[in-house]
Scaffold this active site. Structure first.
Site, PDB file in Angstrom:
ATOM      1  N   CYS A 175       0.826  -1.205   0.000  1.00 31.94           N
ATOM      2  CA  CYS A 175       0.000   0.000   0.000  1.00 31.94           C
ATOM      3  C   CYS A 175       0.865   1.263   0.000  1.00 31.94           C
ATOM      4  O   CYS A 175       2.088   1.208   0.042  1.00 31.94           O
ATOM      5  CB  CYS A 175      -0.910   0.003   1.218  1.00 31.94           C
ATOM      6  SG  CYS A 175       0.000   0.058   2.765  1.00 31.94           S
ATOM      7  N   ALA A 183       3.253   1.582   2.862  1.00 33.50           N
ATOM      8  CA  ALA A 183       4.438   0.733   2.677  1.00 33.50           C
ATOM      9  C   ALA A 183       5.453   1.420   1.770  1.00 33.50           C
ATOM     10  O   ALA A 183       6.661   1.309   1.975  1.00 33.50           O
ATOM     11  CB  ALA A 183       4.040  -0.619   2.103  1.00 33.50           C
ATOM     12  N   ARG A 239      12.921  -5.025   6.253  1.00 31.93           N
ATOM     13  CA  ARG A 239      13.254  -4.786   4.859  1.00 31.93           C
ATOM     14  C   ARG A 239      14.744  -4.854   4.559  1.00 31.93           C
ATOM     15  O   ARG A 239      15.163  -4.737   3.431  1.00 31.93           O
ATOM     16  CB  ARG A 239      12.675  -3.438   4.408  1.00 31.93           C
ATOM     17  CG  ARG A 239      12.638  -3.304   2.918  1.00 31.93           C
ATOM     18  CD  ARG A 239      11.768  -2.149   2.474  1.00 31.93           C
ATOM     19  NE  ARG A 239      12.256  -1.647   1.219  1.00 31.93           N
ATOM     20  CZ  ARG A 239      12.992  -0.554   1.079  1.00 31.93           C
ATOM     21  NH1 ARG A 239      13.311   0.176   2.136  1.00 31.93           N
ATOM     22  NH2 ARG A 239      13.395  -0.166  -0.099  1.00 31.93           N
ATOM     23  N   HIS A 278       5.727   6.353  -2.529  1.00 37.04           N
ATOM     24  CA  HIS A 278       7.038   6.877  -2.930  1.00 37.04           C
ATOM     25  C   HIS A 278       6.900   8.355  -3.292  1.00 37.04           C
ATOM     26  O   HIS A 278       7.705   9.182  -2.889  1.00 37.04           O
ATOM     27  CB  HIS A 278       7.563   6.149  -4.178  1.00 37.04           C
ATOM     28  CG  HIS A 278       7.653   4.659  -4.040  1.00 37.04           C
ATOM     29  ND1 HIS A 278       7.433   3.817  -5.099  1.00 37.04           N
ATOM     30  CD2 HIS A 278       7.935   3.865  -2.972  1.00 37.04           C
ATOM     31  CE1 HIS A 278       7.583   2.569  -4.698  1.00 37.04           C
ATOM     32  NE2 HIS A 278       7.882   2.566  -3.408  1.00 37.04           N
TER      33      HIS A 278
END
Lengths: 453, 528
Positions: free
Chosen positions: B50, B53, B84, B182
């Site tokens: 999403c 994230a 991550r 992003h």
């Protein structure tokens, strides 16, 4: 490691640091994976289920299937009804499960999506089933979500009109497939006819065959869930996990239940075996011998356990079980925490501590690993027992860690192995003794190194 | 066999109509157009995450010297905690917050009565315990729905504590994948961090490394090579990155873009505001590494630098030649499928080629058409309802700090010769007959694997065991299966080693019990 954690403990009312819990939906998803040919479905944005599948896959090193309603901003404003309808159609078309188990998310809960109405109104193919439960992420924890999903299955499926089948329903609690196998093995030795619900064994520990099966052979079947309504009784393992589904079944189908602790350690396994066997004469010699082997080990290795200070953290019922066993081994719990809220946890743990005469132990629900670390800085322990997230504390403070509970993300094979039952306790005792004895070897002077211990 | 038709044939009409434009076979001489960055289909098991994230998990989370508070129920913060592999070491200030998870752990009353009070208190507690210079706030789904004004809380915190506090409205439901996150993160960094760190000039050969998240230490290996040649790395976005460094990013003389998808917005905005040119680079695979290093040297147009570049390339290549040649003997002729986020599926194809492995399928989880087809396609991309909701930040030229490193003539020349400020996309480098699939889903992963039978399938952890259970080696290309680095020269060797290790694991040959093998097979090798 964790260098920024100060020794001075300060009061916090808003900032959660290094949590010891996660949110409801992942527990619901895990519960649904214990139902045969079931597609767990997350009614929310797809990021939720992506995280949940990832976490479960990392713990079990197995595929964890689940679908999503894939909300976008539009669905968040206008409601997720059409997304759910589209999802259900696509899931049956493409993935062909027998049942879809929908759970909600903080997104769909906040906008107030009415899942009851959506499911009532939608077209479901003949012979297929859609059930749901509400799992708002802003209440309880993943353990609550697990319990809610079980209750959801029961609400939709357990049939009060079904024929009496004389079986005992077992709710095994939020445990690994290895634990469920161990429960089943003990129950088999007792010749008890049971319905295990849910049952992730054979699903989340499916064998390697070179053929991927989206729906492995394991899992409680829909018929078995319906037949819960005809069971003689329920043994619900885990006071804080399984009371809700047991209560639900009692309400709907009038099946009586016995609430027991997770069978971790001697007393809790004794209670489980005795409750399952109903009469002591039903308990076979083999079980007694297993118990005897456990006690033998506990006495043999007692010097290495004696008065070792331990911190236990994780999910409430698992932590209660591990604390109970630590006390039976002669260890001294100093900190016992869970991230899941609920004061019942502290009551259960304090009762155990009192029974063994242990004072000076901090017990806290809705706690986090940051405060556990701070406490340890002020009053050290010899051992940590809990999930992978404690490894940071273990490294920072140079304390051995025995992994037990959920999630364990940095080990392989753990989910095949039990921590429940006498065998599970033997495994735990071996792990704990091994960790402590390795530490003694590492820390001792060369002249004190013992080949025989 | 028409693989695409075979796969689409399993879908109902609606899903068919949607998916047909996301699957493409590369045919010689044919124009390749793909549908991307559109909504995932409800119920179809996508690998996508999403907006949160993408913002917190990918871009903001790795910044080590800021306290990043997830404002929401506990899950989102928990899942993005230490999962991550974006490695970081404490900087000069000793701060490294990435081992920590900070969340407001919203409860029901916060949802009902508003969570801003709790957020304010959480900031206060973070200040008292950690004294950070920077706090980031990342919001989750319910925050946007209940209308908590996180930006006002951030502004108050700045006043009250004299810190920098930036909030990101990266609710999970925004956009169609991580990609929206992003973009939101890029906007926030541009508005609030870049350019705030003073104007002390950087060295002549100074770089920012954009879109490098230091997974498994990739960024450190790239840094090692660049520093050997003589570059100054001003900042890294954002693996082992810091606010301290990123705030000075505007002083560098070139932006290198590794992951185009997640960071191209910053590259473009810094070009407009500060005049910094950007260059798409790739430090995965020997040819792209060498090509990128030579392009960077050509950009600076310094003979000594070019010479030093050649020396380093020669030394580094020589150091790994033996290992690479050996791994190639074990891997030559194998085939691979790659399905990763928004860059790696492209980048790793050359490293695989170095090892003799050809690509039969590649796809991106959250890319846009330009990541597939190249930036030329950008004017053609239509805005839709989902992308319109993500702010398109328009920056102005910063008259005081705008510096053109190149004159107009050099700029045009470099555009031609080294592809300055361009990215040709993944399809450009893909072999004829291979498949490109956008937002590959669970069903298609299984089906393509059956039909194309790759020897290795690179994907994420959600797919990994699906593939391996079916007998196909799968390596996680998000997390490198806890190995790495895979970037740079040294990384290439580790990658080769890991593939050989995976393909030749003795257990593959033992999966079928001997009593199930035919007599002939039982006497010989195995059926793997």
């Amino acid at each position: 490691m964790l260098e920024l954690t100060p020794k001075t403990v300060s009061e916090r009312s808003a900032l959660r640091i290094n949590p010891c819990k996660t949110c409801q939906p992942v527990g619901a998803l895990y519960a649904a994976l214990g139902v045969h040919k079931c597609m767990p479905h997350s009614h929310g944005s797809q990021g939720c289920v992506s995280y949940h599948r990832t976490l479960l896959t990392r713990h079990f090193k197995e595929p964890a299937i689940a679908s999503s309603s894939s909300f976008t901003e539009g669905a968040s404003v206008f409601g997720g009804g059409s997304n759910l309808r589209a999802a259900v159609k696509n899931i049956f078309d493409v993935y062909d499960p027998d049942i879809i188990a929908v759970h909600t998310t903080c997104l769909s809960e906040t906008i107030g999506d009415d899942l009851n109405a959506y499911i009532l109104e939608m077209t479901i193919p003949d012979g297929k089933v859609v059930v749901h439960t509400n799992t708002p992420s802003y209440a309880g924890s993943h353990v609550t979500g697990y319990a809610n999903m079980l209750a959801g299955f029961i609400r939709y499926l357990a049939d009060p009109g079904t024929e009496k089948n004389g079986k005992t329903a077992i709710f095994p609690g939020f445990v690994n497939p290895g634990d469920i196998r161990e429960c089943n093995r003990l129950l088999g030795m007792l010749n008890l006819s049971v319905i295990m619900f849910p049952d992730q064994s054979g699903v989340m520990d499916a064998p390697m065959t070179n053929v991927y099966a989206m729906y492995p052979e394991g899992g409680t079947t829909i018929d078995e869930i319906r037949a819960l309504g005809g069971c003689e009784r329920v043994l619900a393992l885990g006071h804080l996990t399984c009371e809700e589904p047991a209560e639900e079944l009692k309400k709907k189908c009038k099946i009586p239940y016995t609430l027991l602790p997770l069978p971790i350690g001697v007393a809790a396994t004794d209670a489980f075996v005795m409750a399952a066997a109903e009469a002591s004469e039903n308990i076979p010699k083999e079980i007694e011998e297993e118990r005897g082997r456990l006690l033998d080990l506990m006495l043999d290795a007692n010097p290495y356990f004696h008065d070792k200070k331990v911190a236990v953290y994780g999910d409430p019922d698992t932590v209660i079980g591990l604390t109970s066993f630590a006390l039976e081994l002669g260890m001294t719990p100093r900190y016992v925490i869970t991230g899941t809220p609920g004061e019942a946890f502290t009551r259960h743990v304090n009762a155990l501590l009192e029974k063994f005469g242990v004072a000076d132990c901090t017990v806290k629900a809705a706690a986090d690993l940051f405060e556990l670390h701070q406490w340890i800085k002020n009053g050290p322990v010899d051992l940590l027992i809990g999930t992978s997230y404690g490894k940071q504390i273990a490294k920072a403070e140079d304390i051995p860690l025995v992994r037990a509970g959920f999630p364990i993300l940095d080990r392989y094979g753990h989910s095949y192995m039990p921590i429940v039952g006498y065998q599970g306790a033997i495994r735990l005792a071996e792990m704990i003794a091994g960790a402590l004895m390795d530490r003694q070897d590492r820390d001792c002077a060369d002249e004190d190194m013992e080949v025989v211990m | 066999m028409d693989v695409k038709a075979e796969i689409l044939g399993h879908y109902n009409a609606k899903v068919f109509k949607n998916r047909k434009d996301h699957i493409l076979k590369i045919e010689e001489g044919e124009e390749a157009e793909i549908s991307a960055n559109t909504r995932a289909i409800p119920g179809i098991m996508t690998n996508r995450g999403c907006c949160y994230a993408g913002c917190k998990g990918v871009v903001i989370g790795p910044i080590r010297d800021a306290v990043t508070i997830t404002h929401g129920p506990i899950g989102c913060g928990f899942y993005s905690w230490g999962t991550r592999r974006n490695k970081a070491r404490p900087g000069e200030d000793g701060k490294n917050f990435i081992q920590y998870c900070f969340s407001t752990d919203m409860q029901e009353p916060d949802i009902v009565f508003g969570g801003d009070k709790k957020l304010r208190q959480a900031i206060k507690e973070a200040m008292e315990i950690f004294h950070p210079k920077t706090i980031f706030i990342c919001s989750t789904c319910p925050v946007g729905l209940i209308g908590d004004d996180i930006h006002a809380v951030a502004a108050e915190a700045e006043k009250e504590y004299g810190i920098s506090c930036t909030s990101f409205s990266c609710e999970g439901y925004k956009g169609v994948s991580q990609s929206a996150g992003h973009h939101i993160a890029n906007n926030g960094l541009m508005k609030r961090v870049i350019g705030t760190g003073g104007d002390a000039p950087s060295a002549k050969f100074s770089l920012n490394l954009l879109g490098e998240y230091n997974i498994g230490g990739d960024g450190w290996e790239v840094e090692r090579i660049l520093k050997r040649i003589g570059y100054e790395i001003v900042s890294i976005f954002t693996g082992d990155g810091s606010v301290a460094d990123i705030s000075r990013a505007h002083t560098a003389n070139l932006n290198l873009v590794q992951c185009h998808r997640s960071i191209n917005y910053v590259a473009e905005m810094m070009k407009t505001a500060y005049g910094i040119n950007w260059l798409k680079v790739n430090f995965i695979g020997i040819d792209p590494i060498c090509g990128s290093l030579r392009d960077i040297a050509r950009y600076f147009g310094d003979e000594k630098l070019a010479q030093r570049t050649e020396e380093v390339i020669a030394e580094e290549k020589a150091a790994i030649a033996g290992d690479m040649a050996f791994f190639k003997t074990r891997l030559d002729g194998k085939t691979a499928a790659l399905f990763v986020g928004g860059s790696r599926s492209h980048h790793y194809q050359s490293l695989l080629r170095d090892l003799g492995v050809s690509t039969v399928l590649a796809g991106y989880e959250f890319a846009h058409r330009d990541d597939y087809e190249g930036r030329d396609v950008i004017p053609e991309i239509k805005e839709d309802a989902d992308s319109k909701n993500i702010e398109e930040l328009h920056v102005e030229k910063d008259e005081k700090r705008y510096r053109a490193f190149l004159n107009a003539e050099r700029y045009e020349e470099l555009k031609r010769t080294i592809g300055l400020e361009d990215y040709k996309g993944m399809i450009h480098d893909m072999p004829d007959g291979s498949y490109v699939v956008d937002d590959l889903n669970h069903f298609e992963t299984e089906a393509f694997t059956r039909l194309l039978n790759p020897d290795i399938f690179f994907s994420g952890v959600k797919d990994k065991y699906v593939l391996q259970k079916g007998g196909t080696l799968s390596r996680q290309l998000h997390s490198y299966d806890y190995s790495g680095p895979y970037a740079g020269f040294k990384g290439a060797v580790i990658f080769g080693r890991d593939l050989v290790m995976g393909l030749y694991a003795p257990a593959w040959g033992m999966v079928t019990p001997p009593w199930k093998l035919t007599r002939a097979a039982a006497g010989g090798t195995t059926d793997a």
